[in-house]
Motif scaffolding. Structure first.
Motif, PDB file in Angstrom:
ATOM      1  N   PRO A  98      42.326  13.432  29.974  1.00  0.00           N
ATOM      2  CA  PRO A  98      42.775  13.245  28.902  1.00  0.00           C
ATOM      3  C   PRO A  98      43.080  11.780  28.308  1.00  0.00           C
ATOM      4  CG  PRO A  98      44.602  14.239  29.712  1.00  0.00           C
ATOM      5  CD  PRO A  98      43.411  14.127  30.910  1.00  0.00           C
ATOM      6  N   ALA A  99      42.970  11.401  27.199  1.00  0.00           N
ATOM      7  CA  ALA A  99      43.430  10.100  26.740  1.00  0.00           C
ATOM      8  C   ALA A  99      45.001   9.984  26.873  1.00  0.00           C
ATOM      9  CB  ALA A  99      43.196   9.939  25.272  1.00  0.00           C
ATOM     10  N   PRO A 100      45.554   8.663  26.716  1.00  0.00           N
ATOM     11  CA  PRO A 100      47.191   8.731  26.707  1.00  0.00           C
ATOM     12  C   PRO A 100      47.420   9.539  25.278  1.00  0.00           C
ATOM     13  CG  PRO A 100      46.124   6.397  27.319  1.00  0.00           C
ATOM     14  CD  PRO A 100      44.983   7.321  27.075  1.00  0.00           C
ATOM     15  N   THR A 101      48.767   9.913  25.333  1.00  0.00           N
ATOM     16  CA  THR A 101      49.393  10.593  24.515  1.00  0.00           C
ATOM     17  C   THR A 101      49.722   9.453  22.980  1.00  0.00           C
ATOM     18  OG1 THR A 101      51.595  10.204  24.824  1.00  0.00           O
ATOM     19  CG2 THR A 101      50.503  11.957  26.012  1.00  0.00           C
ATOM     20  N   ARG A 102      49.851   8.113  23.597  1.00  0.00           N
ATOM     21  CA  ARG A 102      49.904   7.255  22.215  1.00  0.00           C
ATOM     22  C   ARG A 102      49.328   5.924  22.820  1.00  0.00           C
ATOM     23  NH1 ARG A 102      55.941   4.756  22.587  1.00  0.00           N
ATOM     24  NH2 ARG A 102      56.194   4.432  24.937  1.00  0.00           N
ATOM     25  N   GLU A 103      49.220   4.931  21.913  1.00  0.00           N
ATOM     26  CA  GLU A 103      48.984   3.483  22.284  1.00  0.00           C
ATOM     27  C   GLU A 103      50.209   3.050  23.262  1.00  0.00           C
ATOM     28  OE1 GLU A 103      47.685   0.908  19.296  1.00  0.00           O
ATOM     29  OE2 GLU A 103      46.213   2.409  18.402  1.00  0.00           O
ATOM     30  N   ILE A 104      49.862   3.135  24.187  1.00  0.00           N
ATOM     31  CA  ILE A 104      50.787   2.905  25.400  1.00  0.00           C
ATOM     32  C   ILE A 104      51.171   1.210  25.069  1.00  0.00           C
ATOM     33  CG2 ILE A 104      51.360   2.307  27.932  1.00  0.00           C
ATOM     34  CD1 ILE A 104      49.530   4.538  28.715  1.00  0.00           C
ATOM     35  N   PRO A 105      52.480   0.934  24.916  1.00  0.00           N
ATOM     36  CA  PRO A 105      53.028  -0.441  24.652  1.00  0.00           C
ATOM     37  C   PRO A 105      52.692  -1.232  25.998  1.00  0.00           C
ATOM     38  CG  PRO A 105      54.538   1.145  23.867  1.00  0.00           C
ATOM     39  CD  PRO A 105      53.503   1.854  24.694  1.00  0.00           C
ATOM     40  N   VAL A 106      52.241  -2.635  25.580  1.00  0.00           N
ATOM     41  CA  VAL A 106      51.905  -3.290  27.009  1.00  0.00           C
ATOM     42  C   VAL A 106      52.968  -4.560  26.822  1.00  0.00           C
ATOM     43  CG1 VAL A 106      50.541  -5.079  28.109  1.00  0.00           C
ATOM     44  CG2 VAL A 106      49.588  -3.000  27.264  1.00  0.00           C
ATOM     45  N   LEU A 107      53.791  -4.716  27.834  1.00  0.00           N
ATOM     46  CA  LEU A 107      54.796  -5.724  27.660  1.00  0.00           C
ATOM     47  C   LEU A 107      54.356  -6.830  28.745  1.00  0.00           C
ATOM     48  CD1 LEU A 107      58.669  -5.493  27.958  1.00  0.00           C
ATOM     49  CD2 LEU A 107      57.432  -6.934  29.836  1.00  0.00           C
ATOM     50  N   VAL A 108      54.108  -8.106  28.341  1.00  0.00           N
ATOM     51  CA  VAL A 108      53.898  -9.182  29.140  1.00  0.00           C
ATOM     52  C   VAL A 108      55.016 -10.040  29.347  1.00  0.00           C
ATOM     53  CG1 VAL A 108      52.527 -11.258  29.478  1.00  0.00           C
ATOM     54  CG2 VAL A 108      51.411  -9.090  28.639  1.00  0.00           C
ATOM     55  N   GLY A 109      55.319 -10.147  30.740  1.00  0.00           N
ATOM     56  CA  GLY A 109      56.558 -11.270  31.139  1.00  0.00           C
ATOM     57  C   GLY A 109      56.342 -12.543  31.720  1.00  0.00           C
ATOM     58  N   GLY A 110      56.644 -13.447  30.960  1.00  0.00           N
ATOM     59  CA  GLY A 110      56.429 -14.811  31.388  1.00  0.00           C
ATOM     60  C   GLY A 110      56.408 -15.840  30.300  1.00  0.00           C
ATOM     61  N   GLY A 111      56.341 -17.097  30.632  1.00  0.00           N
ATOM     62  CA  GLY A 111      56.780 -18.131  29.828  1.00  0.00           C
ATOM     63  C   GLY A 111      55.445 -19.366  29.917  1.00  0.00           C
ATOM     64  N   GLY A 112      54.543 -19.195  30.575  1.00  0.00           N
ATOM     65  CA  GLY A 112      53.340 -20.338  30.750  1.00  0.00           C
ATOM     66  C   GLY A 112      52.985 -20.570  29.267  1.00  0.00           C
ATOM     67  N   GLU A 113      52.982 -21.860  28.783  1.00  0.00           N
ATOM     68  CA  GLU A 113      52.717 -21.848  27.303  1.00  0.00           C
ATOM     69  C   GLU A 113      51.322 -22.077  27.142  1.00  0.00           C
ATOM     70  OE1 GLU A 113      54.788 -25.368  25.722  1.00  0.00           O
ATOM     71  OE2 GLU A 113      56.739 -24.586  26.682  1.00  0.00           O
ATOM     72  N   ARG A 114      50.297 -22.449  28.217  1.00  0.00           N
ATOM     73  CA  ARG A 114      48.922 -22.375  27.873  1.00  0.00           C
ATOM     74  C   ARG A 114      48.283 -21.186  28.223  1.00  0.00           C
ATOM     75  NH1 ARG A 114      45.780 -25.063  30.611  1.00  0.00           N
ATOM     76  NH2 ARG A 114      47.078 -25.178  32.509  1.00  0.00           N
ATOM     77  N   LYS A 115      48.512 -20.373  29.190  1.00  0.00           N
ATOM     78  CA  LYS A 115      47.874 -19.215  29.455  1.00  0.00           C
ATOM     79  C   LYS A 115      48.780 -17.960  29.489  1.00  0.00           C
ATOM     80  CE  LYS A 115      45.270 -21.578  33.057  1.00  0.00           C
ATOM     81  NZ  LYS A 115      45.098 -21.876  34.575  1.00  0.00           N
ATOM     82  N   THR A 116      49.996 -17.668  29.878  1.00  0.00           N
ATOM     83  CA  THR A 116      50.631 -16.447  29.755  1.00  0.00           C
ATOM     84  C   THR A 116      51.094 -16.056  28.340  1.00  0.00           C
ATOM     85  OG1 THR A 116      51.747 -16.846  31.778  1.00  0.00           O
ATOM     86  CG2 THR A 116      52.725 -15.274  30.493  1.00  0.00           C
ATOM     87  N   LEU A 117      51.245 -17.133  27.434  1.00  0.00           N
ATOM     88  CA  LEU A 117      51.732 -16.787  26.104  1.00  0.00           C
ATOM     89  C   LEU A 117      50.436 -16.544  25.372  1.00  0.00           C
ATOM     90  CD1 LEU A 117      54.720 -19.203  25.322  1.00  0.00           C
ATOM     91  CD2 LEU A 117      54.650 -16.714  25.934  1.00  0.00           C
ATOM     92  N   ARG A 118      49.102 -17.422  25.715  1.00  0.00           N
ATOM     93  CA  ARG A 118      48.017 -16.905  25.191  1.00  0.00           C
ATOM     94  C   ARG A 118      47.624 -15.523  25.579  1.00  0.00           C
ATOM     95  NH1 ARG A 118      44.108 -19.436  21.580  1.00  0.00           N
ATOM     96  NH2 ARG A 118      42.444 -18.439  21.744  1.00  0.00           N
ATOM     97  N   TYR A 119      47.739 -15.048  26.439  1.00  0.00           N
ATOM     98  CA  TYR A 119      47.447 -13.694  26.963  1.00  0.00           C
ATOM     99  C   TYR A 119      48.263 -12.768  26.157  1.00  0.00           C
ATOM    100  CZ  TYR A 119      45.389 -16.131  30.806  1.00  0.00           C
ATOM    101  OH  TYR A 119      44.924 -17.173  31.663  1.00  0.00           O
ATOM    102  N   THR A 120      49.606 -12.919  26.160  1.00  0.00           N
ATOM    103  CA  THR A 120      50.551 -12.234  25.416  1.00  0.00           C
ATOM    104  C   THR A 120      49.949 -12.168  24.038  1.00  0.00           C
ATOM    105  OG1 THR A 120      52.366 -12.969  26.675  1.00  0.00           O
ATOM    106  CG2 THR A 120      52.955 -12.165  24.629  1.00  0.00           C
TER     107      THR A 120
END
Length: 256
Positions: A148-170
């Motif tokens: 079965p599918a997830p019961t809801r849209e599972i929230p995704v938390l991204v941890g990190g502070g790289g300004e060019r990459k991590t925050l873009r992926y966030t």
């Protein structure tokens, strides 16, 4: 989007036996906390480096059964340790066990001892970030195909502070951003995240801002609120799991 203030506790799965951890989870839920996190490592990060330690995701499955109200998750899962499709399936399973209370926290990984002793390729910060970039859409794609599918849209938390990459992926993939650093650093990086959101056509208010706090709310809360933070996480380690600071933050939240 106006967000409610939320309080989380990170129960670090180190220097304790599991009954002590389970008791801390129960005490945190009874005290009114909103989210209970653990972390995804294989060895303690402080104290005795060879002290007691437990694995993250099997523990989350147990927490899903042991709790009834709080959201649960890892702060954060190391992307390197599990295939993205497997991680998606694990998250979907804990989502169902918990009745829709899982947050998928994820990051690129950094603790070299975990990699070395468990046989993972440590690579470089660049290769680990590249792996995270390709994993995030794969996780969401797998969720769409699971039965079965997830019961809801599972929230995704991204941890990190790289300004060019991590925050873009966030900006591209996350529902929650967990920030590190001083108030000034969080303000700056939050503005960078807003610019990435504009670049990808995302409303920045859709991303909840989160950080760890180690001081009393009367000392730091207003500045962090002004910087856009609404999810505050207090860390606690075994064997005793002192929750006094967490309770102060819960009381502050309730008095607002």
């Amino acid at each position: 989007m106006e967000r409610p203030v939320r309080i989380a506790v990170q129960l670090q799965p180190q220097h304790a036996d599991y009954p002590q951890i389970r008791d801390a989870v129960a005490r945190a839920e009874d005290a009114g906390v909103d989210v209970v996190f653990n972390w995804d490592h294989f060895f303690p990060l402080d104290g005795d480096p060879d002290g007691k330690h437990f694995e993250c995701w099997t523990m989350l499955g147990a927490w899903a059964e042991a709790t009834s109200r709080v959201e649960i998750g890892a702060l954060v899962t190391c992307n390197s340790y599990r295939n993205p499709e497997l991680l998606a399936d694990m998250a979907r399973t804990v989502d169902h066990i918990s009745g829709g209370r899982l947050i998928l926290g994820i990051g690129a990984g950094w603790f070299e001892r975990d990699y070395r002793e468990y046989g993972y390729d440590f690579g470089t910060p660049g290769t680990r970030l590249a792996d995270l970039r390709q994993a995030l859409p794969r996780i969401r794609s797998r969720w769409e195909r699971l039965n079965p599918a997830p019961t809801r849209e599972i929230p995704v938390l991204v941890g990190g502070g790289g300004e060019r990459k991590t925050l873009r992926y966030t900006a591209e993939h996350a529902d929650i951003w967990h920030a590190f650093g001083s108030l000034e650093t969080i303000r700056h990086k939050s503005a960078v995240l807003d610019r990435h959101c504009a670049d990808v056509g995302r409303d920045p208010s859709r991303i909840e801002r989160s950080t760890a706090v180690r001081r009393r709310p009367e000392d730091v809360a207003e500045g962090l609120l002004d910087a856009g933070v609404t999810l505050f996480t207090i860390g606690s380690s075994g064997p005793d799991y002192d929750l006094d600071l967490m309770r102060r933050w819960v009381a502050w939240r309730d008095a607002r």
